[in-house]
Scaffold this active site. Structure first.
Site, mmCIF file in Angstrom:
data_model
loop_
_atom_site.group_PDB
_atom_site.id
_atom_site.type_symbol
_atom_site.label_atom_id
_atom_site.label_comp_id
_atom_site.label_asym_id
_atom_site.label_seq_id
_atom_site.Cartn_x
_atom_site.Cartn_y
_atom_site.Cartn_z
ATOM 1 C CB SER A 1 -7.952 -8.901 10.272
ATOM 2 O OG SER A 1 -8.144 -7.528 10.094
ATOM 3 C CB CYS B 1 -0.896 -0.010 1.229
ATOM 4 S SG CYS B 1 -1.920 1.462 1.310
ATOM 5 C CD GLU C 1 1.178 -1.169 8.477
ATOM 6 O OE1 GLU C 1 0.032 -1.547 8.153
ATOM 7 O OE2 GLU C 1 1.401 -0.079 9.022
ATOM 8 C CG ASN D 1 -8.531 -3.756 9.500
ATOM 9 O OD1 ASN D 1 -9.737 -3.695 9.383
ATOM 10 N ND2 ASN D 1 -7.788 -4.511 8.706
ATOM 11 C CB SER E 1 -9.287 -8.471 4.888
ATOM 12 O OG SER E 1 -7.992 -7.982 4.936
HETATM 13 FE FE1 SF4 Z 1 -3.466 0.916 2.952
HETATM 14 FE FE2 SF4 Z 1 -5.720 -0.259 3.715
HETATM 15 FE FE3 SF4 Z 1 -3.582 -0.293 5.320
HETATM 16 FE FE4 SF4 Z 1 -4.937 1.986 4.888
HETATM 17 S S1 SF4 Z 1 -5.718 0.151 5.887
HETATM 18 S S2 SF4 Z 1 -2.711 1.706 4.855
HETATM 19 S S3 SF4 Z 1 -5.532 1.764 2.736
HETATM 20 S S4 SF4 Z 1 -3.760 -1.269 3.322
#
Ligand code: SF4
Length: 379
Positions: free
Chosen positions: A219, A96, A126, A221, A264
Site C-alpha cells: 500500500s 475515488c 493510480e 499510503n 485500507s
Molecule cells: Fe480517495 Fe482515499 Fe485516495 Fe484520498 S486516499 S484520494 S479519499 S482513495
C-alpha cells in the site's frame, strides 16, 4: 505505558465508498462479481470479500461478457475503460472522486497540448490510471533526483500529484520545478485525508518511543506513513495485522507507543493490534487515546458478525431526520437531475438539482465538485 492512536487511522472515504459499492452489488447480484485489482490492500479483508462473492482479477481477459467489475478507488486508464465497454462488461465505477478530478485535469490539459507531469510512483495503479488519461505521455517524477534528471523541457507543463504522495517530498519537488521551468502550473492533488493522516502520524511519532504503522507493504499510503514515522521515531514498524507483532517488541524503555494505519486498514484490525499490545504489556496500559477506534461493549459482543460487515459498520454513522450533517459529493446524474452524497451512512444521500441550487445558470459540469464537502439537511 501510553498508547496513542491516530484519529486519522483506517478506511478513507474513497476506500469506504468502493467497499460499500462492491458489497451492495454482490448482495444484489447473488452471483460472483469482480474487482479489477485488489479492492483494498489487506489480505484478511480480501479473503472476506471472496467469501461474499467478490473476486479480484488482474487482467481483462479474465472477464467475460455480462460479468460485473468494480473499478477500485485508484481508477483505471481511459483505454481500459473503453475495452471493458467493448467487451460489454457491466462496470460499477468506484474510482475515488478525488482521483477522477485528476483524470479530468489530465485529459483537459493534454487536449490543450500541454505536457502532463505526474508526481508519484510510476508503478502505482493510480499513476498508471492518470497517465492513461493523457495518452500515456506523462513525465512521471517520484523523487527530487528524478526531477533533476528530466531530459526534456517542462516549460508550460501541468503538474498533478498522486493523492497519497508524501506532502513534504512534493513541496521539495514543486519548489525545484518552479525554479527551473517557466509557466508551469501545479494542481496540488494530494487528498486532504492523506495530508491529515501524514501530519497526525508525524506528530504522534515525534513523541513516541515506538510507532506501529498498520498497513500492507503493497500500500502506497502505508509505505509513506512508515517513511514519515521512521523519520521521527527510529523504532517504527510496518505490520499488516496483530500476528506480525514480535513477542519481544516491548522493553522497559518503551513508554509511549504511537499507532497509525493506512487507508485500507479496517478498524477491526486496528483494535486487534491495540489488544495485542495490551497483552504484551504485562503492566497493563495506563492510557489509550483513540479518537476513532475505542473498543465498545457492542463491538466486543459482535464476534459472530462477518468480519467485513463489522469493519464497515464501525466506520458508518447514524443520521436522523432533521439533522444537518456534513457529506461529500460522490457523483451526479444529469438525466436523473440528482447529486449523490456520501454521508458516512449505510446509504448515500440524494439531492435533486432543484434543491441543490437555485442558480438559474447552474451547470453541473462546472458547479458540482466531486469530493467536495457540503452540509446537508436529512429529510
Ligand atoms: Fe480517495 Fe482515499 Fe485516495 Fe484520498 S486516499 S484520494 S479519499 S482513495
Amino acid at each position: 505505558m501510553n498508547i496513542i492512536v491516530s484519529e486519522h487511522a483506517g478506511f478513507c472515504f474513497g476506500v469506504k465508498n468502493a467497499v460499500k459499492k462492491a458489497l451492495e452489488e454482490a448482495e444484489k447480484q447473488k452471483k460472483p462479481i469482480h474487482t479489477l485489482g485488489q479492492l483494498i490492500h489487506n489480505n484478511t479483508t480480501i479473503k472476506d470479500l471472496e467469501n461474499r462473492g467478490i473476486y479480484a482479477v488482474n487482467r481483462l481477459d479474465e472477464l467475460k461478457l455480462g460479468d460485473t467489475v468494480i473499478i477500485r478507488a485508484h481508477g483505471i486508464p481511459e483505454k481500459t475503460e473503453a475495452e471493458l465497454k467493448e467487451k460489454q462488461i457491466h462496470i460499477i465505477d468506484a474510482t475515488c472522486p478525488f482521483v477522477k478530478k485528476i483524470h479530468r485535469l489530465a485529459v483537459e490539459n493534454y487536449n490543450k497540448g500541454r505536457k502532463i507531469v505526474i508526481i508519484g510512483d510510476a508503478n502505482h495503479p493510480e499513476v498508471i490510471g492518470i497517465n492513461g488519461w493523457c495518452g500515456d505521455s506523462a513525465v512521471i517524477i517520484n523523487s527530487l533526483e528524478d526531477a533533476q534528471n528530466v531530459k526534456e523541457s517542462l516549460n508550460n507543463a501541468v503538474v498533478v500529484v498522486q493523492t497519497t504522495y508524501n506532502v513534504n517530498l512534493y513541496k521539495e519537488i514543486k519548489n525545484y520545478l518552479n525554479k527551473t521551468y517557466e509557466n508551469i502550473d501545479f494542481y496540488d492533488t494530494i487528498c486532504n485525508t492523506t495530508i491529515g493522516r501524514q501530519e497526525n502520524a508525524r506528530k504522534i511519532a515525534s513523541n513516541a518511543d515506538m510507532m506501529l504503522v498498520i498497513g500492507s507493504h503493497h500500500s502506497a499510503n502505508s509505505q509513506q506513513l512508515f517513511n514519515i514515522c521512521k523519520g521521527e521515531c527510529v523504532h517504527t514498524y510496518l505490520v499488516e495485522s496483530a500476528d506480525d507483532i514480535p513477542h519481544d517488541i516491548i522493553n522497559e524503555n518503551i513508554k509511549n507507543i504511537g499507532i497509525t494505519a493506512g487507508a485500507s486498514t479496517p478498524d477491526k484490525v486496528i483494535k486487534e493490534v491495540i489488544g495485542r499490545m495490551e497483552e504484551l504489556n504485562k503492566q497493563g496500559i495506563e492510557t489509550v487515546e483513540a479518537a476513532s477506534v475505542v473498543d465498545t461493549p457492542e463491538s466486543k459482543e459482535s464476534g459472530e458478525k462477518n468480519f467485513f460487515e463489522e469493519a464497515l459498520e464501525d466506520s458508518l454513522v447514524t443520521v436522523r431526520t432533521g439533522q444537518v450533517v456534513k457529506g461529500r459529493i460522490i457523483s451526479y446524474n444529469t438525466q436523473a437531475q440528482e447529486v449523490y452524497v456520501d454521508l458516512g451512512f449505510k446509504i448515500d444521500g440524494t439531492i435533486p438539482f432543484s434543491e441543490y441550487t437555485d442558480d438559474s445558470d447552474f451547470d453541473p459540469e462546472k458547479d458540482i465538485k466531486e469530493g467536495q464537502e457540503i452540509e446537508v439537511l436529512v429529510v
